[in-house]
Design a protein around this motif. Structure first.
Motif, PDB file in Angstrom:
ATOM      1  N   LEU A  81      23.646   2.112 -11.784  1.00 15.43           N
ATOM      2  CA  LEU A  81      23.611   3.347 -10.999  1.00 15.43           C
ATOM      3  C   LEU A  81      23.151   3.041  -9.570  1.00 15.43           C
ATOM      4  O   LEU A  81      23.749   3.521  -8.604  1.00 15.43           O
ATOM      5  CB  LEU A  81      22.697   4.379 -11.657  1.00 15.43           C
ATOM      6  N   THR A  82      22.130   2.221  -9.437  1.00 11.86           N
ATOM      7  CA  THR A  82      21.640   1.840  -8.110  1.00 11.86           C
ATOM      8  C   THR A  82      22.711   1.085  -7.335  1.00 11.86           C
ATOM      9  O   THR A  82      22.983   1.393  -6.166  1.00 11.86           O
ATOM     10  CB  THR A  82      20.372   0.976  -8.239  1.00 11.86           C
ATOM     11  N   ILE A  83      23.329   0.112  -7.976  1.00  9.96           N
ATOM     12  CA  ILE A  83      24.381  -0.681  -7.319  1.00  9.96           C
ATOM     13  C   ILE A  83      25.548   0.205  -6.907  1.00  9.96           C
ATOM     14  O   ILE A  83      26.082   0.087  -5.792  1.00  9.96           O
ATOM     15  CB  ILE A  83      24.854  -1.819  -8.249  1.00  9.96           C
ATOM     16  N   GLN A  84      25.947   1.120  -7.783  1.00  5.44           N
ATOM     17  CA  GLN A  84      27.092   1.980  -7.483  1.00  5.44           C
ATOM     18  C   GLN A  84      26.781   2.977  -6.372  1.00  5.44           C
ATOM     19  O   GLN A  84      27.636   3.255  -5.526  1.00  5.44           O
ATOM     20  CB  GLN A  84      27.560   2.669  -8.760  1.00  5.44           C
ATOM     21  N   ILE A  85      25.564   3.491  -6.339  1.00  3.76           N
ATOM     22  CA  ILE A  85      25.179   4.401  -5.250  1.00  3.76           C
ATOM     23  C   ILE A  85      25.193   3.653  -3.921  1.00  3.76           C
ATOM     24  O   ILE A  85      25.704   4.160  -2.915  1.00  3.76           O
ATOM     25  CB  ILE A  85      23.802   5.041  -5.525  1.00  3.76           C
ATOM     26  N   VAL A  86      24.644   2.440  -3.908  1.00  2.00           N
ATOM     27  CA  VAL A  86      24.635   1.637  -2.681  1.00  2.00           C
ATOM     28  C   VAL A  86      26.068   1.314  -2.244  1.00  2.00           C
ATOM     29  O   VAL A  86      26.401   1.412  -1.062  1.00  2.00           O
ATOM     30  CB  VAL A  86      23.801   0.347  -2.879  1.00  2.00           C
ATOM     31  N   ALA A  87      26.924   0.961  -3.189  1.00  2.00           N
ATOM     32  CA  ALA A  87      28.316   0.638  -2.854  1.00  2.00           C
ATOM     33  C   ALA A  87      29.045   1.855  -2.288  1.00  2.00           C
ATOM     34  O   ALA A  87      29.761   1.746  -1.284  1.00  2.00           O
ATOM     35  CB  ALA A  87      29.043   0.120  -4.092  1.00  2.00           C
ATOM     36  N   LEU A  88      28.859   3.016  -2.915  1.00 10.96           N
ATOM     37  CA  LEU A  88      29.512   4.227  -2.415  1.00 10.96           C
ATOM     38  C   LEU A  88      28.971   4.623  -1.046  1.00 10.96           C
ATOM     39  O   LEU A  88      29.730   5.053  -0.171  1.00 10.96           O
ATOM     40  CB  LEU A  88      29.348   5.368  -3.419  1.00 10.96           C
ATOM     41  N   ALA A  89      27.669   4.474  -0.844  1.00 10.03           N
ATOM     42  CA  ALA A  89      27.083   4.783   0.458  1.00 10.03           C
ATOM     43  C   ALA A  89      27.616   3.831   1.526  1.00 10.03           C
ATOM     44  O   ALA A  89      27.923   4.256   2.645  1.00 10.03           O
ATOM     45  CB  ALA A  89      25.559   4.700   0.379  1.00 10.03           C
ATOM     46  N   ALA A  90      27.737   2.550   1.182  1.00 12.58           N
ATOM     47  CA  ALA A  90      28.266   1.576   2.142  1.00 12.58           C
ATOM     48  C   ALA A  90      29.708   1.905   2.505  1.00 12.58           C
ATOM     49  O   ALA A  90      30.088   1.831   3.682  1.00 12.58           O
ATOM     50  CB  ALA A  90      28.168   0.161   1.562  1.00 12.58           C
ATOM     51  N   LEU A  91      30.504   2.276   1.508  1.00 11.94           N
ATOM     52  CA  LEU A  91      31.889   2.668   1.799  1.00 11.94           C
ATOM     53  C   LEU A  91      31.939   3.899   2.692  1.00 11.94           C
ATOM     54  O   LEU A  91      32.748   3.982   3.612  1.00 11.94           O
ATOM     55  CB  LEU A  91      32.649   2.931   0.498  1.00 11.94           C
ATOM     56  N   GLY A  92      31.072   4.848   2.399  1.00 10.56           N
ATOM     57  CA  GLY A  92      31.011   6.055   3.226  1.00 10.56           C
ATOM     58  C   GLY A  92      30.605   5.743   4.654  1.00 10.56           C
ATOM     59  O   GLY A  92      31.170   6.283   5.606  1.00 10.56           O
ATOM     60  N   LEU A  93      29.618   4.859   4.817  1.00  3.85           N
ATOM     61  CA  LEU A  93      29.187   4.478   6.159  1.00  3.85           C
ATOM     62  C   LEU A  93      30.267   3.712   6.900  1.00  3.85           C
ATOM     63  O   LEU A  93      30.463   3.908   8.101  1.00  3.85           O
ATOM     64  CB  LEU A  93      27.909   3.633   6.080  1.00  3.85           C
ATOM     65  N   MET A  94      30.984   2.853   6.193  1.00  2.70           N
ATOM     66  CA  MET A  94      32.082   2.122   6.831  1.00  2.70           C
ATOM     67  C   MET A  94      33.158   3.094   7.297  1.00  2.70           C
ATOM     68  O   MET A  94      33.672   2.982   8.405  1.00  2.70           O
ATOM     69  CB  MET A  94      32.684   1.100   5.859  1.00  2.70           C
ATOM     70  N   ARG A  95      33.475   4.038   6.461  1.00  2.51           N
ATOM     71  CA  ARG A  95      34.508   5.019   6.823  1.00  2.51           C
ATOM     72  C   ARG A  95      34.035   5.878   7.990  1.00  2.51           C
ATOM     73  O   ARG A  95      34.790   6.163   8.905  1.00  2.51           O
ATOM     74  CB  ARG A  95      34.841   5.895   5.617  1.00  2.51           C
ATOM     75  N   PHE A  96      32.768   6.293   7.950  1.00  3.83           N
ATOM     76  CA  PHE A  96      32.208   7.108   9.021  1.00  3.83           C
ATOM     77  C   PHE A  96      32.204   6.334  10.334  1.00  3.83           C
ATOM     78  O   PHE A  96      32.563   6.872  11.377  1.00  3.83           O
ATOM     79  CB  PHE A  96      30.788   7.555   8.662  1.00  3.83           C
TER      80      PHE A  96
END
Length: 103
Positions: free
Chosen positions: A82-97
């Motif tokens: 869950l921690t890894i997946q939240i970090v991965a999704l946040a990183a993808l969101g930040l990259m897109r942003f």
């Protein structure tokens, strides 16, 4: 009749939600089978579902059904994934942003 396609992030978000609802249901079905002494969902299938971005559904399923909370590897795998997946999704969101922020 015009069919509009959803943007990729929206489609992935919907897929993520549906997948995690499915994993939540797997935990519920396995708990029900455990209570009734019926065929169980194989642990390997649950672990694979968790690793493939289903940790949120598994986490909710553990709490909601009080299932697989003390059994290894679920007691450490679900919070870790869950921690890894939240970090991965946040990183993808930040990259897109960040891609959309620059002219």
């Amino acid at each position: 009749m015009s069919v509009t396609m959803l943007p990729l992030p929206a489609l992935l978000g919907i897929l993520f939600i549906v997948w995690n609802l499915g994993v939540l249901c797997l935990f519920g079905l396995d708990k029900r089978a455990a209570i009734r002494g019926l065929w169980r969902v194989p642990e390997r299938r649950l672990v694979i579902a968790i690793i493939l971005f289903g940790a949120l559904g598994a986490f909710i399923g553990q709490r909601l059904f009080r299932h697989k909370t003390r059994k290894a590897p679920f007691n450490w795998l679900v919070p870790a994934m869950l921690t890894i997946q939240i970090v991965a999704l946040a990183a993808l969101g930040l990259m897109r942003f960040s891609q959309n922020s620059w002219p």
